[in-house]
Motif scaffolding. Structure first.
Motif, mmCIF file in Angstrom:
data_model
loop_
_atom_site.group_PDB
_atom_site.id
_atom_site.type_symbol
_atom_site.label_atom_id
_atom_site.label_comp_id
_atom_site.label_asym_id
_atom_site.label_seq_id
_atom_site.Cartn_x
_atom_site.Cartn_y
_atom_site.Cartn_z
ATOM 1 N N THR A 48 -10.312 -2.886 7.213
ATOM 2 C CA THR A 48 -9.094 -2.220 7.379
ATOM 3 C C THR A 48 -8.455 -1.389 6.564
ATOM 4 O O THR A 48 -8.945 0.347 7.112
ATOM 5 N N LEU A 49 -8.951 -1.801 4.910
ATOM 6 C CA LEU A 49 -9.059 -0.791 3.957
ATOM 7 C C LEU A 49 -9.809 0.414 4.235
ATOM 8 O O LEU A 49 -9.756 1.401 4.070
ATOM 9 N N LYS A 95 3.610 -3.777 7.901
ATOM 10 C CA LYS A 95 3.684 -5.172 7.017
ATOM 11 C C LYS A 95 3.138 -4.247 5.724
ATOM 12 O O LYS A 95 2.897 -5.114 4.517
ATOM 13 N N TYR A 96 1.768 -3.696 5.911
ATOM 14 C CA TYR A 96 0.900 -2.726 5.121
ATOM 15 C C TYR A 96 2.156 -2.338 3.734
ATOM 16 O O TYR A 96 1.753 -2.401 2.419
ATOM 17 N N GLU A 97 3.048 -0.869 4.475
ATOM 18 C CA GLU A 97 3.387 -0.322 3.550
ATOM 19 C C GLU A 97 4.956 -0.656 3.112
ATOM 20 O O GLU A 97 5.426 -0.448 2.193
ATOM 21 N N GLU A 135 -1.093 -7.427 3.271
ATOM 22 C CA GLU A 135 -2.875 -6.938 3.009
ATOM 23 C C GLU A 135 -3.368 -7.165 3.662
ATOM 24 O O GLU A 135 -3.723 -8.201 3.746
ATOM 25 N N PRO A 136 -4.290 -5.467 3.935
ATOM 26 C CA PRO A 136 -4.600 -5.704 5.002
ATOM 27 C C PRO A 136 -6.552 -6.443 4.698
ATOM 28 O O PRO A 136 -6.784 -6.066 3.590
ATOM 29 N N SER A 154 1.531 -3.655 12.240
ATOM 30 C CA SER A 154 0.499 -4.062 10.903
ATOM 31 C C SER A 154 0.908 -3.602 10.335
ATOM 32 O O SER A 154 0.927 -3.415 8.769
ATOM 33 N N VAL A 155 0.980 -2.215 10.136
ATOM 34 C CA VAL A 155 0.853 -0.669 9.546
ATOM 35 C C VAL A 155 2.568 -1.148 9.128
ATOM 36 O O VAL A 155 2.747 -1.190 7.380
ATOM 37 N N LEU A 192 0.866 -1.267 -0.070
ATOM 38 C CA LEU A 192 -0.172 -0.235 -0.168
ATOM 39 C C LEU A 192 0.830 0.883 0.419
ATOM 40 O O LEU A 192 1.257 2.118 0.612
#
Length: 110
Positions: free
Chosen positions: A44-45, A32-34, A39-40, A29-30, A2
Motif C-alpha cells: 500500500t505504501l 487511520k493512516y493519516e 501504518e499501511p 483505512s486512509v 503518514l
C-alpha cells in the motif's frame, strides 16, 4: 503516521475516499493512516508513493524532499504543474484525450 500522505492528498484536492479507491483500501483505512498512527503495509505504501510520484521515504517522513528516489530521472514540478497533474489524473480517459488535443492544438498554433 503518514503526515506527508495527508499533505499530498490535500494538495491534490482529493478526498480520503478518492485516495482509498485509487490505492484499493477503505476510506476508514486512509483516515487511520493519516490520523491514528496506523501504518499501511509495504504494498500500500508503494501504491501511494507511486500515485503521488514520491519516494516511500518521503511518504513516511524519512526524507525532506519529494523526489522519487526509485525514479532518479523524475522531474521536479512547480505547484501549478503538480496541481495540473493531480487534476488530470482524476479525469476520464475521454476527458484526458480532449485536454491533450487542446494542448496539442495550442502548441501547434503559431
Amino acid at each position: 503516521m503518514l503526515g506527508n500522505m495527508k499533505k499530498l492528498r490535500t494538495m491534490a484536492r482529493m478526498s480520503q475516499r478518492e485516495l482509498a479507491d485509487i490505492i484499493g483500501v477503505s476510506q476508514q483505512s486512509v483516515n487511520k493512516y493519516e490520523n491514528h498512527g496506523v501504518e499501511p503495509g509495504i504494498e500500500t505504501l508503494i501504491k501511494i508513493a507511486d500515485y503521488f510520484n514520491v519516494s516511500v521515504d518521503y511518504l513516511i517522513g524519512r526524507a525532506d524532499s519529494e523526489t522519487n528516489r526509485e525514479n532518479p530521472g523524475s522531474v521536479v514540478l512547480n505547484e501549478k504543474e503538480r496541481d495540473f497533474i493531480f487534476e488530470f489524473r482524476r479525469l476520464s480517459d475521454s476527458e484526458k484525450d480532449s485536454i491533450l488535443t487542446v494542448i496539442s492544438n495550442y502548441l501547434n498554433k503559431k
